[in-house]
Design an enzyme around this catalytic site. Structure first.
Site, PDB file in Angstrom:
ATOM      1  N   ALA A  64      17.471 103.716  17.320  1.00  0.00           N
ATOM      2  CA  ALA A  64      18.348 103.034  16.379  1.00  0.00           C
ATOM      3  C   ALA A  64      19.172 104.072  15.617  1.00  0.00           C
ATOM      4  O   ALA A  64      18.841 105.256  15.583  1.00  0.00           O
ATOM      5  CB  ALA A  64      17.535 102.199  15.402  1.00  0.00           C
ATOM      6  N   GLY A 110      14.156 101.784  19.199  1.00  0.00           N
ATOM      7  CA  GLY A 110      14.850 100.542  19.514  1.00  0.00           C
ATOM      8  C   GLY A 110      15.315 100.463  20.950  1.00  0.00           C
ATOM      9  O   GLY A 110      15.469  99.375  21.513  1.00  0.00           O
ATOM     10  N   GLU A 113      12.335  99.260  22.811  1.00  0.00           N
ATOM     11  CA  GLU A 113      12.155  97.863  22.422  1.00  0.00           C
ATOM     12  C   GLU A 113      13.167  96.966  23.130  1.00  0.00           C
ATOM     13  O   GLU A 113      12.849  95.844  23.537  1.00  0.00           O
ATOM     14  CB  GLU A 113      12.269  97.728  20.898  1.00  0.00           C
TER      15      GLU A 113
END
Length: 258
Positions: A64, A110, A113
């Site tokens: 991220a 992220g 993910e």
């Protein structure tokens, strides 16, 4: 779209996260664009399968964009996770069009993910995966603690998250985190090969299968009951009529997707 590229060919769409100077890190704008892109592709009847990858040779998504939330409060952080999960990660997991993650290079935080939100994953031999959030004093917030545990088991998820370490592609394959590992230059064609097999089948049946499989991981939902419901509903589709007729006539089915 400023941060993603979309191309379509032979019922397959390829979504490329295109922030190479940032190693394709996820920021709010990219998450929003991905949501809009996947939503449009899911509504496009000509698209039967989707591949998502990262631009360049270094990273799928390196994580991220930390600069966006470094000064957030507790309330801001909770809101960031809730909105992100709803907008992209849960949305992607429950998309009725199959999504394959082609993990080229780093998939961290992220990025991992995002890959785990896809229906399954293939990786390049140089891929590295991990959830390093605890090195920043936070935990994975886009479903990482849940999906990693589902995919690799509690013990391995605990170790990966607590140590913040990266695993290589072969280890990820051994863990069940990715299905296949191939050379980077072969990755996209390999993913396209799998997608080309998917698009020959009933898109209606596949959507119902995705819903039934996901139901197994939802609290308070009986996956067997969802399977029974979706199995029965399949009998009322044009795809079922075409599929069974083609079988009996000893020819290949041409599914209308209805």
């Amino acid at each position: 779209m400023e941060n993603i590229l979309i191309e379509k060919q032979d019922n397959i769409a390829i979504v490329t996260i295109n922030r190479p100077t940032k190693l394709n890190a996820l920021n709010k704008a990219t998450i929003q664009e991905l949501h809009e892109g996947f939503k449009a592709l899911n509504e496009d009847a000509s698209v039967k399968a989707i591949i998502i990858t990262g631009s360049g040779e270094k990273a799928f998504v390196a994580g991220a964009d930390i600069s966006e939330f470094a000064d957030f409060s507790m309330e801001d952080g909770g809101k960031l996770a809730a909105e992100g999960q709803a907008l992209l990660f849960d949305f992607l997991q429950n998309l009725s069009t199959p999504v394959i993650a082609a993990v080229n290079g780093f998939a961290l935080g992220g990025g991992l993910e995002l890959a785990m939100s896809c229906h399954f994953r293939v990786a390049s031999s140089n891929a590295k995966m991990g959830l390093p959030e605890v090195t920043l004093g936070v935990i994975p917030g886009y479903g990482g603690t849940q999906r990693l545990t589902q995919l690799v088991g509690k013990g391995r998820a605990m170790e990966m998250i607590m140590t913040a370490g990266m695993i290589d592609a072969e280890t990820a394959k051994n863990y069940g985190l990715v299905n296949h590992v191939v050379a980077q230059e072969e990755l996209l064609d390999f993913a396209k090969g799998i997608a080309s097999k998917i698009v020959k089948n009933s898109s209606v049946a596949i959507a119902k299968a995705i819903e039934a499989i996901n139901a197994n991981f939802e609290d308070g939902v009986n996956g067997y009951e969802v399977e029974i419901k979706n199995f029965g509903a399949s009998f009322g589709t044009e795809d079922f009529k075409e599929g069974t007729t083609a079988f009996l006539e000893k020819r290949k089915a041409v599914f209308p997707g209805k």
